[in-house]
Scaffold this motif. Structure first.
Motif, short mmCIF file in Angstrom:
data_model
loop_
_atom_site.label_atom_id
_atom_site.label_comp_id
_atom_site.label_asym_id
_atom_site.label_seq_id
_atom_site.Cartn_x
_atom_site.Cartn_y
_atom_site.Cartn_z
N PHE A 21 -5.60 4.59 -5.50
CA PHE A 21 -5.95 4.96 -4.14
C PHE A 21 -5.34 3.98 -3.13
O PHE A 21 -4.71 4.39 -2.16
CB PHE A 21 -7.47 5.01 -3.97
N TYR A 22 -5.52 2.68 -3.37
CA TYR A 22 -5.01 1.69 -2.43
C TYR A 22 -3.49 1.61 -2.45
O TYR A 22 -2.86 1.34 -1.42
CB TYR A 22 -5.64 0.32 -2.67
N ALA A 23 -2.86 1.86 -3.60
CA ALA A 23 -1.39 1.88 -3.65
C ALA A 23 -0.84 3.04 -2.83
O ALA A 23 0.11 2.87 -2.05
CB ALA A 23 -0.92 1.98 -5.10
N ILE A 24 -1.44 4.21 -2.99
CA ILE A 24 -1.00 5.38 -2.22
C ILE A 24 -1.26 5.16 -0.73
O ILE A 24 -0.40 5.45 0.12
CB ILE A 24 -1.70 6.65 -2.73
N LYS A 25 -2.43 4.61 -0.39
CA LYS A 25 -2.76 4.34 1.00
C LYS A 25 -1.79 3.35 1.61
O LYS A 25 -1.33 3.53 2.74
CB LYS A 25 -4.19 3.80 1.09
N TRP A 26 -1.43 2.30 0.87
CA TRP A 26 -0.51 1.29 1.39
C TRP A 26 0.85 1.92 1.67
O TRP A 26 1.44 1.68 2.72
CB TRP A 26 -0.38 0.14 0.39
N HIS A 27 1.36 2.73 0.73
CA HIS A 27 2.66 3.36 0.94
C HIS A 27 2.62 4.34 2.12
O HIS A 27 3.57 4.42 2.89
CB HIS A 27 3.11 4.08 -0.34
N HIS A 28 1.54 5.06 2.25
CA HIS A 28 1.39 5.99 3.38
C HIS A 28 1.38 5.22 4.70
O HIS A 28 2.06 5.61 5.66
CB HIS A 28 0.09 6.79 3.21
N ASP A 29 0.63 4.12 4.75
CA ASP A 29 0.58 3.31 5.97
C ASP A 29 1.93 2.68 6.29
O ASP A 29 2.29 2.57 7.45
CB ASP A 29 -0.49 2.22 5.84
N GLN A 30 2.68 2.28 5.27
CA GLN A 30 4.01 1.72 5.51
C GLN A 30 4.94 2.76 6.11
O GLN A 30 5.74 2.46 6.98
CB GLN A 30 4.60 1.17 4.20
N GLY A 31 4.84 4.00 5.64
CA GLY A 31 5.66 5.08 6.19
C GLY A 31 5.31 5.35 7.65
O GLY A 31 6.19 5.55 8.49
N LYS A 32 4.01 5.37 7.97
CA LYS A 32 3.59 5.57 9.35
C LYS A 32 4.07 4.42 10.23
O LYS A 32 4.50 4.63 11.36
CB LYS A 32 2.08 5.69 9.42
N LYS A 33 4.00 3.20 9.71
CA LYS A 33 4.42 2.02 10.46
C LYS A 33 5.92 2.09 10.74
O LYS A 33 6.36 1.80 11.87
CB LYS A 33 4.08 0.77 9.66
N ALA A 34 6.71 2.49 9.76
CA ALA A 34 8.16 2.58 9.93
C ALA A 34 8.50 3.65 10.97
O ALA A 34 9.39 3.44 11.81
CB ALA A 34 8.84 2.88 8.60
N LYS A 35 7.81 4.79 10.92
CA LYS A 35 8.07 5.85 11.90
C LYS A 35 7.73 5.38 13.31
O LYS A 35 8.46 5.65 14.26
CB LYS A 35 7.23 7.09 11.58
N GLU A 36 6.61 4.67 13.45
CA GLU A 36 6.20 4.18 14.77
C GLU A 36 7.20 3.17 15.30
O GLU A 36 7.55 3.20 16.49
CB GLU A 36 4.80 3.57 14.68
N GLU A 37 7.67 2.26 14.44
CA GLU A 37 8.66 1.28 14.88
C GLU A 37 9.97 1.95 15.29
O GLU A 37 10.59 1.56 16.28
CB GLU A 37 8.90 0.25 13.78
N ALA A 38 10.38 2.97 14.55
CA ALA A 38 11.60 3.69 14.90
C ALA A 38 11.43 4.40 16.24
O ALA A 38 12.35 4.41 17.06
CB ALA A 38 11.95 4.70 13.80
N ARG A 39 10.25 4.98 16.47
CA ARG A 39 9.99 5.66 17.74
C ARG A 39 10.01 4.67 18.89
O ARG A 39 10.59 4.93 19.95
CB ARG A 39 8.63 6.36 17.69
N LEU A 40 9.42 3.48 18.69
CA LEU A 40 9.42 2.47 19.75
C LEU A 40 10.83 1.96 20.04
O LEU A 40 11.19 1.73 21.19
CB LEU A 40 8.50 1.31 19.37
#
Length: 55
Positions: A21-40
């Protein structure tokens, strides 16, 4: 002694399930973080002086 495998298998399932659960959550959060940084970065590039000016 019949309860030993039940306890160990139950413990193993709980530990692996929690870890997955935490491995999947961490990877999901990393993807969201990368998308947000690219948008900024994209927004910053659009607001930069001289960006988008055509001659």
């Amino acid at each position: 002694m019949d309860w030993v495998p039940v306890v160990f298998i139950t413990f193993k399932v709980i530990v692996f399930g929690t870890c997955m659960f935490y491995a999947i959550k961490w990877h999901h959060d990393q993807g969201k973080k990368a998308k947000e940084e690219a948008r900024l970065r994209q927004e910053a590039a659009e607001r930069a002086p001289g960006a988008g000016t055509h001659v």
